[in-house]
Design a protein around this motif. Structure first.
Motif, PDB file in Angstrom:
ATOM      1  N   TYR A   1       6.354  21.655  25.389  1.00 16.08           N
ATOM      2  CA  TYR A   1       7.383  22.170  24.971  1.00 16.08           C
ATOM      3  C   TYR A   1       8.748  21.187  25.659  1.00 16.08           C
ATOM      4  CZ  TYR A   1      12.037  25.163  24.239  1.00 16.08           C
ATOM      5  OH  TYR A   1      13.177  25.621  23.661  1.00 16.08           O
TER       6      TYR A   1
ATOM      7  N   THR B   1      15.798  24.571  14.334  1.00 22.16           N
ATOM      8  CA  THR B   1      14.741  25.142  14.645  1.00 22.16           C
ATOM      9  C   THR B   1      14.571  25.542  16.244  1.00 22.16           C
ATOM     10  OG1 THR B   1      13.734  23.610  13.140  1.00 22.16           O
ATOM     11  CG2 THR B   1      11.980  24.566  14.748  1.00 22.16           C
TER      12      THR B   1
ATOM     13  N   ASP C   1      12.239  27.712  11.891  1.00 23.45           N
ATOM     14  CA  ASP C   1      13.078  26.526  11.147  1.00 23.45           C
ATOM     15  C   ASP C   1      13.816  27.138   9.947  1.00 23.45           C
ATOM     16  OD1 ASP C   1      14.075  24.225  10.409  1.00 23.45           O
ATOM     17  OD2 ASP C   1      12.399  23.072  10.306  1.00 23.45           O
TER      18      ASP C   1
ATOM     19  N   ILE D   1       5.322  23.286  18.053  1.00 20.77           N
ATOM     20  CA  ILE D   1       6.510  23.074  19.105  1.00 20.77           C
ATOM     21  C   ILE D   1       7.558  22.377  18.083  1.00 20.77           C
ATOM     22  CG2 ILE D   1       7.894  22.574  20.948  1.00 20.77           C
ATOM     23  CD1 ILE D   1       5.953  24.456  21.841  1.00 20.77           C
ATOM     24  N   ARG D   2       8.828  22.820  17.958  1.00 23.23           N
ATOM     25  CA  ARG D   2       9.825  21.878  17.328  1.00 23.23           C
ATOM     26  C   ARG D   2      11.321  22.265  17.830  1.00 23.23           C
ATOM     27  NH1 ARG D   2       8.359  21.438  12.602  1.00 23.23           N
ATOM     28  NH2 ARG D   2       9.800  23.064  11.336  1.00 23.23           N
TER      29      ARG D   2
ATOM     30  N   THR E   1      11.781  27.038  19.111  1.00 20.69           N
ATOM     31  CA  THR E   1      10.181  27.746  19.199  1.00 20.69           C
ATOM     32  C   THR E   1      10.491  28.430  20.580  1.00 20.69           C
ATOM     33  OG1 THR E   1       9.463  25.677  18.643  1.00 20.69           O
ATOM     34  CG2 THR E   1       8.103  26.951  19.883  1.00 20.69           C
TER      35      THR E   1
ATOM     36  N   TYR F   1       2.496  19.396  17.746  1.00 27.02           N
ATOM     37  CA  TYR F   1       1.782  20.248  16.747  1.00 27.02           C
ATOM     38  C   TYR F   1       0.226  19.933  17.067  1.00 27.02           C
ATOM     39  CZ  TYR F   1       6.309  19.868  14.376  1.00 27.02           C
ATOM     40  OH  TYR F   1       7.428  19.895  14.443  1.00 27.02           O
TER      41      TYR F   1
ATOM     42  N   LEU G   1       7.672  30.012  16.104  1.00 25.27           N
ATOM     43  CA  LEU G   1       8.491  28.723  15.694  1.00 25.27           C
ATOM     44  C   LEU G   1       9.242  29.090  14.324  1.00 25.27           C
ATOM     45  CD1 LEU G   1       7.529  25.027  15.382  1.00 25.27           C
ATOM     46  CD2 LEU G   1       8.782  26.283  13.397  1.00 25.27           C
TER      47      LEU G   1
ATOM     48  N   GLY H   1       8.997  17.224  17.960  1.00 23.23           N
ATOM     49  CA  GLY H   1       7.955  18.392  17.903  1.00 23.23           C
ATOM     50  C   GLY H   1       6.822  17.918  18.497  1.00 23.23           C
TER      51      GLY H   1
ATOM     52  N   ALA I   1       2.371  27.779  13.191  1.00 24.36           N
ATOM     53  CA  ALA I   1       3.458  26.919  13.674  1.00 24.36           C
ATOM     54  C   ALA I   1       3.110  25.455  13.858  1.00 24.36           C
ATOM     55  CB  ALA I   1       4.006  27.247  15.071  1.00 24.36           C
TER      56      ALA I   1
END
Lengths: 623, 623
Positions: free
Chosen positions: B449, B433, B420, B540-541, B435, B533, B418, B531, B396
């Motif tokens: 998040y 998207t 999308d 996370i997005r 998560t 990462y 995740l 997001g 992710a």
């Protein structure tokens, strides 16, 4: 503000235009150094048109004359211009820019021959001159020519004020923080990186900064008329040596000093000696190097260097270096803002006392004069850093208001009072705006003030990764106003010099696209000044000076430093205008912490001044 | 991902280069329409280099070959390239761009003659070709030439897939909302304003939008190979008529249909007939008009029209018009996102059940396939709008992750998941998207998040005056991450087509400077997808699609409309990942209102699906 009869001046100018075979003549506001403020001797546009505002361009043909200026000055210009002049209100729909107007005049159409447009090439920046010349040709005009002798100066002649020749002094290491020799070495490293033949320095504040010198040739700006050339091996300062005071001569030991006027012939020769950048040199092994000039350097400089072939226009490496203050300059900023804050506190306490307790009638200029007098008593004071904006009620809605002696308003204690002012100190430059109310503000005034304050706080509390520009942060200051359908039509922040110009580039916080090109960096000093203006009613602005510093964040993604701000301005916010219910917890915390700090840092000035101390303690009380 | 042996292909290509007197040959990724996704027949760069990533450029000399790609693909490229190739890791320090590499190869120095660089001019945008050509000459190379026959195609020859010839259908008025004749009239008004001879339309989504047609020539993008020319009096569509299905022929009554390949010879003739823009026409009274092409149109188009003299490159007026959806399109977006939301809810409920209750082993592709199957049961479903990103744990964190069948990870219920994904419906295009976490998230996962969610909400709640760009709003989505030293390295929002490409310009929310040039306008549809990462750990997005609408504000300064957003995506946020303590009141209010709306609008789909209904109600419970 009287109307000036320009008939005779224009007649003489047109005769000179004929002599020089120029059909259309352009008179910009700028001096030869793109200065924001100019000396009286360079006020050619004012002389020829009668219009005295700070921004505007005159364009004169053989039978017409046009003066272009922006919304700040529509009123003033229409009063000052006589019947010879057409006013081009810039920014209004269907009104041509002065460039469009000039281009139209140059292209008569109907098969007639295109006309020649002239301009003193020292008064227009090289890229602007090039763009205008291209447009003239493209639309059917003949060409733009640089007329070496300024034609307005020839009309002005004996009445023209002399070029100022004020003393130039050394700025000591205790204030400059870095030896000028080291600054020049840094610049040479930049020249080396860019494989440049040299940098021709044209901006006056850049020269003052580079050599650790200060002067007084332009109102509010401690600069002096000069040019400089730095090559990998030589440094030449073009200046009238009679200006030197004290130890300047010794300070400049090893620097080649040449007369101010010698710059053009010197660089013409220098550039000829430099092998052409396009490889027309005799020996193939000679490096191909160009001279650098700033994008704001004049067309005349570019031409003297040999034009595009020989010159690269760049964002000035000195401007970039100057914007990142060293630790001495940052500490000077902190210290001078404490003294300046004390002056403002004393002034506001005095003003309230006069208006409310003594029922004095005071006009805006009298108040500004009092403030200057209080400021001037403080250590290291040199002078003001710009015209004080002292404005009551509806005048506060005029963003660039300047009260005129004998022709300004009496301060109304029942309305807001906005004061935007600053000073030059040996250790730094200040610029502070506070909006006050001495009576009962309206609900709208409190709401607007509090929304402006919320934006001011949000910007100061911003944390952002290195590489972020002032363009990206601007919205933070506007968001609360926007949510309520309110807005201000000016930038949010400008760079501030260190005992130098109160406005300096290249950084800024606002919607101008050039602000997106320069990231904010540790050591930048910038204003934070959101506002709100209701025409004919009231105006609000809250301005602190803030400095960029590194911030310790909880996490650290990508090992990139995260940056934020430190405020240096030390003046309370206006208690009467704050609706504390509209503040969130972190905003209230910020406000309480700020007020404690202001009280702590300035109270020593008021040990024997109960009025100021009382005002200060009342305004700084905890929420 | 296997290594491809390119020795033979390169040998053949080099022989062809010799024949065409080309020393260096450039193979870009793009098709002739600057498409983001391409058809297999246009995957020339993949064929010659073996590298199959979506972005990259190959440069081949007689003794070297280089493949340039960005950070997303360093791994993949090093696996796929054989020993013939040098990998240019774009963005790393001291690694030349492919342009620099090509320019260096073209300029051997040491007094040797400069070399010729060749490229198929249909595969490079006109401004890019011009810039590259200038650099080659400036640095001592010979020149950039457009080689009409694509040399890679000649090597590829019989193995090369045919150009797709999928059916083209009419998009009914009930989905298009505006007759194509009216769109063409609007375009003509723009041509008239710009005094243009015509617009040569090269972008496939612009042609599909303009004529209310949809095709299937490129994966995920309902477009068809074509060009179009619109002049003040004529409209010509260049397309293979055998693609027409149903009532297309009748729909296009009055439009001149010409073969796809005829565009180049046609515009060559057209342009010759048009009097020169620089006044070399026979009659002085003939208007001087240029053809317009988009700044993304190919060098080949620009050349065929006669180059700079005859062509103006502009931001496409069709692209601008297309970005402002009409009320039918906006309503379609609302409706398709409700169906799409129902599909995602059903999928997430199923996935949780499988992983947690049934302890099923599912890999990322199996999950994505299930989601596609659920989606395809919904009304008006046409297909996916892009490759589904279905990613578990560390995957992710790979922003453009694409799971490969048989070579992807098993979904770990103890890690974040995740997803999308999006679809094409007849009434709109979706892109969402979410998560999720099926077990116990770590403190850092919850914190990240929630910070991403706070930014997502701040952007959606933004109010801004008309004229504000997505560049100015980007910081709102990042501010909470920044305050904690976190950041994401992608844009915040992209325009979304209406049953068209899931990525479309010219608007966007992010730090790309071009986003500052186009203000957001009522009717824009754009994603909101901040997001975070953490390499090798988690990603996370949170992405919703939002639409720009006018907002009623308390005040209204300057009589300018104030704008804001309406969300259309209908999928709950992940309860387990939200740290509700970190939310401010207005954020909690937003979340509760959003969840009520999601529940209200999607529950009708789950009358007989207790699993989905239970999951939905649990996730949408009030805070």
């Amino acid at each position: 503000m009287e109307t000036v009869n320009t008939t005779d001046r224009l007649r003489q100018l047109r005769a000179l235009m004929k002599q020089h075979k120029v059909d259309i003549y352009i008179v910009p506001s700028e001096d030869a150094h793109s200065s924001e403020y100019i000396a009286p001797t360079d006020a050619r546009r004012e002389f020829i048109s009668g219009f005295s505002g700070s921004a505007g361009t005159a364009v004169i043909t053989h039978d017409k004359a046009a003066l272009a200026t922006d919304g700040r000055y529509f009123n003033q210009a229409s009063k000052q211009l006589d019947n010879n002049w057409e006013l081009l209100k810039q920014g209004l729909q269907d009104v041509p820019t002065w460039q469009e107007w000039a281009v139209d005049q140059a292209a008569p159409g109907d098969g007639k021959e295109g006309k020649v447009v002239g301009v003193d090439p020292t008064t227009i920046a090289a890229p602007d001159g090039r763009k205008l010349g291209d447009k003239i040709k493209k639309k059917g005009g003949k060409e733009l020519v640089g007329v070496a002798e300024n034609l307005v100066d020839q009309v002005w002649d004996k009445q023209k004020p002399a070029r100022p020749n004020e003393p130039v002094k050394v700025l000591g290491q205790e204030h400059a923080g870095k030896k000028y020799q080291d600054k020049i070495e840094d610049l040479r490293k930049e020249l080396d990186k860019k494989k440049a033949a040299g940098f021709v320095v044209s901006m006056l504040d850049e020269i003052a900064w580079l050599f650790n010198l200060r002067g007084n040739d332009i109102p509010y700006n401690p600069v002096f008329f000069s040019y400089a050339v730095v090559t990998p091996t030589t440094t030449i300062l073009y200046i009238d040596e009679s200006k030197f005071e004290g130890n300047v001569k010794a300070h400049l030991m090893g620097i080649n000093i040449r007369p101010y006027d010698a710059i053009f012939s010197d660089i013409r020769t220098m550039s000829k000696d430099e092998p052409s950048a396009n490889g027309t040199s005799n020996s193939a092994s000679t490096p191909k190097r160009k001279y650098l000039i700033s994008t704001r350097a004049s067309w005349a400089l570019s031409q003297a260097l040999g034009g595009d072939e020989k010159v690269d226009e760049v964002r000035s490496p000195i401007g970039d270096a100057k914007a990142i203050k060293n630790s001495t300059e940052l500490e000077g900023m902190r210290q001078c803002h404490i003294r300046d804050g004390a002056a403002l506190i004393e002034f506001f306490a005095w003003l309230e006392d006069e208006l409310i307790n003594k029922h004095s009638k005071l006009d805006e200029v009298q108040a500004a004069d009092k403030l200057e007098q209080i400021r001037s008593n403080h250590d290291k004071f040199v002078g003001l850093s710009f015209d004080t904006i002292s404005s009551t009620g509806a005048n506060a809605a005029v963003i660039h208001y300047k009260p005129e002696p004998g022709n300004c308003s009496t301060i109304d204690p029942a309305k807001v009072y906005l004061c935007d002012s600053g000073a030059q100190f040996l250790d730094g430059t200040t610029d502070t705006t506070r909006t006050l109310h001495f009576g009962e503000p309206t609900a709208m005034e409190r709401e607007a003030y509090t929304l402006v304050l919320k934006g001011h706080i949000a910007l100061e509390l911003a944390v952002f990764p290195k590489g972020t520009s002032g363009f990206a942060l601007d919205t933070l200051a506007r968001q609360y106003l926007w949510s309520n359908g309110l807005e201000y039509r000016h930038g949010t922040g400008h760079g501030v010099g260190s005992y130098l110009n109160v406005h300096e580039g290249p950084i800024g916080i606002g919607t101008r696209i050039q602000y997106s090109e320069v990231p904010l960096s540790v050591g930048n000093v910038i204003s934070n000044e959101p506002g709100y203006y209701e025409d004919g009613n009231f105006g609000i602005r809250i301005e602190n000076i803030i400095m960029v510093k590194e911030i310790e964040t909880k996490h650290k993604f990508g090992d990139k430093p995260y940056l934020g701000f430190e405020h240096v301005t030390m003046v309370p916010m206006c208690r009467k205008l704050i609706d504390v219910e509209m503040l969130e917890r972190r905003e209230r915390q910020w406000l309480n912490a700020y007020h404690s700090e202001v009280l702590e840092k300035t109270k020593r000035f008021f040990k024997e001044d109960q009025r100021s101390m009382g005002w200060l303690e009342r305004e700084c009380a905890r929420y």
